[in-house]
Write a protein that holds these residues in place. Structure first.
Motif, PDB file in Angstrom:
ATOM      1  N   LYS A  51       0.835  -1.209   0.000  1.00 50.55           N
ATOM      2  CA  LYS A  51       0.000   0.000   0.000  1.00 50.55           C
ATOM      3  C   LYS A  51       0.869   1.258   0.000  1.00 50.55           C
ATOM      4  CE  LYS A  51      -3.940   1.999   2.431  1.00 50.55           C
ATOM      5  NZ  LYS A  51      -4.881   1.829   3.535  1.00 50.55           N
ATOM      6  N   ALA A  52       1.900   1.266   0.820  1.00 51.54           N
ATOM      7  CA  ALA A  52       2.786   2.427   0.897  1.00 51.54           C
ATOM      8  C   ALA A  52       3.544   2.637  -0.412  1.00 51.54           C
ATOM      9  CB  ALA A  52       3.772   2.257   2.050  1.00 51.54           C
ATOM     10  N   VAL A  53       4.066   1.558  -0.968  1.00 52.41           N
ATOM     11  CA  VAL A  53       4.833   1.650  -2.213  1.00 52.41           C
ATOM     12  C   VAL A  53       3.959   2.132  -3.362  1.00 52.41           C
ATOM     13  CG1 VAL A  53       5.962   0.213  -3.968  1.00 52.41           C
ATOM     14  CG2 VAL A  53       6.623  -0.002  -1.572  1.00 52.41           C
ATOM     15  N   LEU A  54       2.734   1.637  -3.442  1.00 49.86           N
ATOM     16  CA  LEU A  54       1.854   2.035  -4.537  1.00 49.86           C
ATOM     17  C   LEU A  54       1.343   3.471  -4.376  1.00 49.86           C
ATOM     18  CD1 LEU A  54      -0.071  -1.279  -5.200  1.00 49.86           C
ATOM     19  CD2 LEU A  54       1.848  -0.289  -6.476  1.00 49.86           C
ATOM     20  N   ALA A  55       1.472   4.024  -3.193  1.00 49.83           N
ATOM     21  CA  ALA A  55       1.063   5.413  -2.955  1.00 49.83           C
ATOM     22  C   ALA A  55       2.173   6.404  -3.323  1.00 49.83           C
ATOM     23  CB  ALA A  55       0.666   5.603  -1.491  1.00 49.83           C
ATOM     24  N   TRP A  56       3.376   5.885  -3.575  1.00 51.37           N
ATOM     25  CA  TRP A  56       4.473   6.780  -3.949  1.00 51.37           C
ATOM     26  C   TRP A  56       4.124   7.528  -5.230  1.00 51.37           C
ATOM     27  CZ3 TRP A  56       9.115   2.894  -3.468  1.00 51.37           C
ATOM     28  CH2 TRP A  56       9.397   2.696  -2.108  1.00 51.37           C
ATOM     29  N   THR A  57       4.527   8.782  -5.283  1.00 50.15           N
ATOM     30  CA  THR A  57       4.248   9.612  -6.449  1.00 50.15           C
ATOM     31  C   THR A  57       5.439   9.715  -7.391  1.00 50.15           C
ATOM     32  OG1 THR A  57       4.962  11.603  -5.306  1.00 50.15           O
ATOM     33  CG2 THR A  57       2.613  11.011  -5.132  1.00 50.15           C
ATOM     34  N   GLY A  58       6.564   9.176  -7.014  1.00 47.93           N
ATOM     35  CA  GLY A  58       7.760   9.263  -7.850  1.00 47.93           C
ATOM     36  C   GLY A  58       8.713  10.341  -7.386  1.00 47.93           C
ATOM     37  N   THR A  59       8.296  11.084  -6.393  1.00 52.82           N
ATOM     38  CA  THR A  59       9.169  12.140  -5.877  1.00 52.82           C
ATOM     39  C   THR A  59       9.928  11.681  -4.634  1.00 52.82           C
ATOM     40  OG1 THR A  59       7.366  13.038  -4.536  1.00 52.82           O
ATOM     41  CG2 THR A  59       7.662  13.959  -6.763  1.00 52.82           C
ATOM     42  N   GLU A  60       9.809  10.409  -4.299  1.00 54.25           N
ATOM     43  CA  GLU A  60      10.495   9.888  -3.130  1.00 54.25           C
ATOM     44  C   GLU A  60      11.999   9.921  -3.389  1.00 54.25           C
ATOM     45  OE1 GLU A  60       7.840   8.547  -4.555  1.00 54.25           O
ATOM     46  OE2 GLU A  60       6.505   9.108  -2.936  1.00 54.25           O
ATOM     47  N   ALA A  61      12.746  10.164  -2.366  1.00 54.69           N
ATOM     48  CA  ALA A  61      14.192  10.300  -2.527  1.00 54.69           C
ATOM     49  C   ALA A  61      14.931   9.275  -1.669  1.00 54.69           C
ATOM     50  CB  ALA A  61      14.619  11.717  -2.180  1.00 54.69           C
ATOM     51  N   LEU A  62      14.707   8.025  -1.941  1.00 52.87           N
ATOM     52  CA  LEU A  62      15.446   6.980  -1.245  1.00 52.87           C
ATOM     53  C   LEU A  62      16.727   6.678  -2.023  1.00 52.87           C
ATOM     54  CD1 LEU A  62      12.585   4.448  -0.402  1.00 52.87           C
ATOM     55  CD2 LEU A  62      13.555   6.209   1.077  1.00 52.87           C
ATOM     56  N   ALA A  63      17.676   6.099  -1.351  1.00 49.73           N
ATOM     57  CA  ALA A  63      18.900   5.677  -2.032  1.00 49.73           C
ATOM     58  C   ALA A  63      18.594   4.458  -2.898  1.00 49.73           C
ATOM     59  CB  ALA A  63      19.970   5.331  -0.997  1.00 49.73           C
ATOM     60  N   GLU A  64      19.349   4.286  -3.957  1.00 51.40           N
ATOM     61  CA  GLU A  64      19.144   3.160  -4.875  1.00 51.40           C
ATOM     62  C   GLU A  64      19.163   1.827  -4.121  1.00 51.40           C
ATOM     63  OE1 GLU A  64      21.423   1.097  -8.659  1.00 51.40           O
ATOM     64  OE2 GLU A  64      21.718   3.231  -8.281  1.00 51.40           O
ATOM     65  N   ARG A  65      20.067   1.689  -3.181  1.00 51.93           N
ATOM     66  CA  ARG A  65      20.156   0.420  -2.427  1.00 51.93           C
ATOM     67  C   ARG A  65      18.919   0.188  -1.553  1.00 51.93           C
ATOM     68  NH1 ARG A  65      23.786   3.875  -0.174  1.00 51.93           N
ATOM     69  NH2 ARG A  65      23.414   4.439   1.980  1.00 51.93           N
ATOM     70  N   ASP A  66      18.249   1.270  -1.115  1.00 52.18           N
ATOM     71  CA  ASP A  66      17.014   1.116  -0.342  1.00 52.18           C
ATOM     72  C   ASP A  66      15.895   0.583  -1.225  1.00 52.18           C
ATOM     73  OD1 ASP A  66      18.247   2.039   1.977  1.00 52.18           O
ATOM     74  OD2 ASP A  66      17.689   4.128   1.582  1.00 52.18           O
TER      75      ASP A  66
END
Length: 128
Positions: free
Chosen positions: A32-47
């Motif tokens: 649910k959390a992942v599908l709510a992402w808008t694409g502006t999330e700034a996690l590291a590639e490894r995350d």
């Protein structure tokens, strides 16, 4: 077989996993959390890669459960045919290399959601 740090089990029929119930709630929350992402999330590639790995492992476990339950449905039933289609698609999607991107993680989350839908439908049909 024992190695210095762990035991390697040979379980070609997946019987060990069949005895362990899946803990759905944390993965449903993650999906649910992942599908709510808008694409502006700034996690590291490894995350992103780690999240994708978690979802991949869980998708494989669900797919195994769906396969077992679908095998108990009549071969000419619509739900069995749909489960077979979803399982074939899952195999293809799980064979794609994991990338450290939002798109990759969201694709894995959609796969987990689709597998859960098939699992719940198969369980409902067997119970009823």
């Amino acid at each position: 077989m024992h190695t210095r740090s762990h035991t390697v089990l040979h379980d070609p029929e997946g019987l060990i996993g069949a005895e362990l119930p899946l803990d759905r709630e944390p993965y449903e929350c993650l999906v649910k959390a992942v599908l709510a992402w808008t694409g502006t999330e700034a996690l590291a590639e490894r995350d992103y890669e780690q999240i994708a790995l978690q979802l991949t492992g869980h998708a494989r476990a669900i797919a195994s459960d769906v396969r077992r339950r679908a095998a108990r449905l009549p071969t000419d039933s619509g739900p069995r045919a749909l489960a077979d289609i979803v399982l074939r698609e899952a195999e293809g999607r799980l064979s794609v290399t994991i990338e450290g991107t939002v798109r990759c993680v969201q694709n894995r989350a959609r796969l987990v959601r689709a597998l859960y839908e098939r699992l719940l439908e198969a369980a409902r049909l067997q119970a009823g």
